[in-house]
Design an enzyme around this catalytic site. Structure first.
Site, PDB file in Angstrom:
ATOM      1  N   GLU A 264       0.998  21.966 -23.698  1.00 49.78           N
ATOM      2  CA  GLU A 264       0.871  23.194 -22.922  1.00 49.78           C
ATOM      3  C   GLU A 264      -0.460  23.242 -22.166  1.00 49.78           C
ATOM      4  O   GLU A 264      -0.491  23.454 -20.963  1.00 49.78           O
ATOM      5  CB  GLU A 264       0.966  24.385 -23.875  1.00 49.78           C
ATOM      6  CG  GLU A 264       0.976  25.711 -23.186  1.00 49.78           C
ATOM      7  CD  GLU A 264       2.277  25.947 -22.452  1.00 49.78           C
ATOM      8  OE1 GLU A 264       3.349  25.815 -23.074  1.00 49.78           O
ATOM      9  OE2 GLU A 264       2.226  26.232 -21.265  1.00 49.78           O
ATOM     10  N   ASP A 268      -1.017  23.035 -17.984  1.00 50.86           N
ATOM     11  CA  ASP A 268      -1.684  24.045 -17.170  1.00 50.86           C
ATOM     12  C   ASP A 268      -2.830  23.452 -16.367  1.00 50.86           C
ATOM     13  O   ASP A 268      -2.969  23.701 -15.187  1.00 50.86           O
ATOM     14  CB  ASP A 268      -2.242  25.176 -18.049  1.00 50.86           C
ATOM     15  CG  ASP A 268      -1.124  25.954 -18.700  1.00 50.86           C
ATOM     16  OD1 ASP A 268       0.039  25.678 -18.389  1.00 50.86           O
ATOM     17  OD2 ASP A 268      -1.422  26.826 -19.529  1.00 50.86           O
ATOM     18  N   SER A 460       5.774  27.996 -17.936  1.00 52.91           N
ATOM     19  CA  SER A 460       4.395  27.536 -18.142  1.00 52.91           C
ATOM     20  C   SER A 460       3.998  26.542 -17.063  1.00 52.91           C
ATOM     21  O   SER A 460       2.823  26.342 -16.806  1.00 52.91           O
ATOM     22  CB  SER A 460       4.239  26.831 -19.481  1.00 52.91           C
ATOM     23  OG  SER A 460       5.058  27.395 -20.431  1.00 52.91           O
TER      24      SER A 460
END
Ligand SMILES: *[C@@H]1O[C@H](CO)[C@@H](O)[C@H](O)[C@H]1NC(C)=O
Ligand SMILES: *[C@@H]1O[C@H](CO)[C@@H](O)[C@H](O)[C@H]1NC(C)=O
Ligand SMILES: *[C@@H]1O[C@H](CO)[C@@H](O)[C@H](O)[C@H]1NC(C)=O
Length: 544
Positions: A264, A268, A460
């Site tokens: 994750e 990003d 995400s």
């Protein structure tokens, strides 16, 4: 049985309008033990409990008015963001509040610490027995049936009647941990997804139908390749929680491949750094994922004289797991950041109408928070070209806490509701803040994790992409000596903003055993009006 006995006791208390101790008044209450949790026992009265207390902010409505005033394109004050001291002076709690609270707690042998730079949150430590007595609470151990996670919480608490105007809330009390608080970063090996997408319209490079790379995003969204020109005036903050750290070695590998842990945080930063070329990116890792991490981070940014112009976050909660007072408290901090000129972006969740994660067992639609806060820009996921709502079901719907904000009320959302008619009536709250606000590609992003290439799906992925697009727009504004875009929604929903975005009118965000909200022409919760992205059109709309 114990739980329902407790609930009954609280209800009786409520019905009589008279709390257990005469000078206490009920402050927050749950209707019952939150779904998925069971009360497994009482807590040793000597066990120490860390509590936080928020003092009421003053002038919250005035702050919101100023926020809209500086962010509505037609306003004469457009772009005139507030300074740190202006925001602070406006919302600082009354001195009398801290004094009254301290006097009450000190009288009871409890000392407090001021933990927020904005002077509005105190922490204190008390034995459970004392907390139960002071707050007419019943702190107990609750366990989540699936995850086994345990937490000490109470189903209600009270505060002294004379302190009602001096206390906003005390927590952790009635907000239970959200076992679904983490957005899944779906990961697959690259080979398993060959040829999954259609990129028939516009001659998108054929490799983009296998996986999305920076080059694909630049192509799909008309994003220029040139590096940012005014990096010093434009910083992007990527918030990570849950002990995830962006890996610099992976980032180097990624950038090396693209411009010719677990994923994750890497996702990003790799996409924000990759697209927003040379916009300095700060990865802020909080190392904990309770709502306190969000509050502390917002506090921290508000304490900066010049905060980053962006905050993008890919984690969220099921809205109903946060008490409405606590949700408002955090949402107000995002309004303050917006007034300072910071754009706050959140991924909208990956469970369609079931919230953060996909589920078919929900009896009504589950909104996600903070995406449901009207002062953040909530980003859903799309796929393919022409874009359609991603099959993985991006989070989208209507808040049960926040009412529909002025930028949505005149046109965008009522238009959708009338087209939707009676479909799903009773499963969602049509008067609530509707989300997401924009959408960007969110399927099969090629990233590097632990040195290995992986593909990732989810909102995400979309949120950092949209953040990067706006970071580049900010760069162009900075080059012309103009202020950053800040809180984006009044612009995005204005006629010029809507016209500059690609409408996504196919797909739906199924879950809860339903087909979810269908995408339609104009704004919709499935993948949102055009708020699919086009860099050059957006740049045109703001005149850069
Ligand atoms: C990601 O989405 C694609 C396209 O919808 C799908 O084929 C793939 O199975 C998804 N991967 C995961 C891990 O969910
Ligand atoms: C790709 O496009 C063709 C023709 O429009 C369509 O029949 C097919 O279902 C599409 N495939 C996917 C995965 O969307
Ligand atoms: C619906 O949303 C409004 C806020 O817009 C809220 O006040 C109301 O309590 C919500 N209703 C339900 C049933 O949650």
């Amino acid at each position: 049985m114990k739980t329902s006995g407790l609930l009954l006791a609280s209800l009786i208390t409520l019905a009589l309008g008279e709390p257990a101790t005469p000078n206490l008044k009920l402050h927050e209450i749950l209707e019952g033990t939150p779904g998925g949790f069971s009360r497994i026992g009482s807590v040793n009265p000597d066990q120490r409990l860390q509590l936080r207390l928020a003092l009421p902010r003053r002038n919250v409505a005035e702050l919101e008015r100023k926020l809209y005033d500086v962010r509505t394109p037609s306003s004469p004050n457009y772009g005139k963001h507030l300074s740190k001291s202006e925001v602070r002076q406006l919302v600082a709690p009354a001195q009398g509040s801290a004094d009254a609270v301290n006097a009450w707690l000190n009288e009871n042998g409890v000392s407090t610490n001021m933990i927020s730079t904005t002077g509005n949150r105190l922490s204190f430590e008390v034995p459970v027995g004392k907390a139960n007595e002071l707050l007419a609470a019943d702190f107990s151990v609750f366990r989540h049936d699936d995850t086994g996670e345990e937490a000490v919480r109470t189903l209600s608490y009270s505060i002294p009647t004379e302190l009602q105007r001096h206390i906003d809330l005390i927590h952790p009390t009635v907000s239970f941990p959200d076992p679904m608080d983490r957005l899944p970063a779906f990961q697959t090996h690259v080979e398993s997804m060959r040829g999954f997408e259609n990129f028939t319209a516009r001659s998108v490079p054929s490799s983009c139908s296998e996986s999305i790379t920076l080059a694909c995003l630049q192509f799909i969204y008309n994003i220029p390749n040139d590096a940012a020109t005014k990096p010093s005036s434009n910083r992007l903050a990527v918030a990570g929680f849950l002990k995830q750290y962006a890996n610099r070695a992976d980032l180097r590998t990624f950038l090396h491949q693209s411009q010719p842990g677990w994923a994750e945080a890497n996702l990003d930063t790799q996409y924000t750094v990759g697209i927003a070329t040379s916009v300095p990116t700060v990865f802020i890792s909080m190392g904990y994922s309770t709502i306190d991490a969000w509050l502390d981070l917002a506090d921290f940014l508000l304490d900066q004289d010049s905060p980053p112009s962006f905050l993008t976050t890919s984690y969220c909660f099921q809205e109903h797991t946060i008490s409405p007072k606590l949700a408002r408290n955090l949402c107000d901090l995002y309004a303050q950041l917006g007034a300072r000129g910071v754009s706050v972006l959140f991924a909208s969740g990956d469970g369609g109408v079931s919230g953060t994660r996909f589920s078919n067992t929900c009896k009504s639609f589950v909104p996600t928070f903070p995406p449901s806060c009207p002062f953040v820009t909530s980003v859903g996921a799309s796929r393919s070209v022409p874009e359609t709502s991603a099959a993985l079901s991006p989070g989208g719907g209507f808040s049960n806490v926040f009412s529909m904000p002025p930028y949505q009320a005149p046109r965008a959302v009522p238009h959708y509701l009338s087209a939707l008619g009676r479909t799903h009536e009773g499963l969602y709250n049509a008067s609530g803040r509707a989300y997401p606000d924009v959408a960007a590609q969110g399927v099969a992003f090629r990233i590097v994790v632990g040195g290995e290439e992986r593909l990732i799906n989810g909102t995400s992925a979309s949120s950092p992409v949209f953040a990067s697009v706006v970071a580049l727009l900010n760069d162009r504004l900075a080059a012309k000596g103009r202020p950053p875009l800040g809180f984006l929604n009044p612009l995005l929903y204005s006629p010029a903003g809507m016209a500059a975005l690609n409408d996504i009118a196919t797909g739906s965000n199924l879950a809860c055993g339903t087909s979810g909200f269908p995408a339609k022409e104009g704004w919709d919760p499935a993948a949102v009006t055009g708020l699919g992205t086009d860099f050059e059109k957006l740049a045109g709309a703001i005149g850069v």
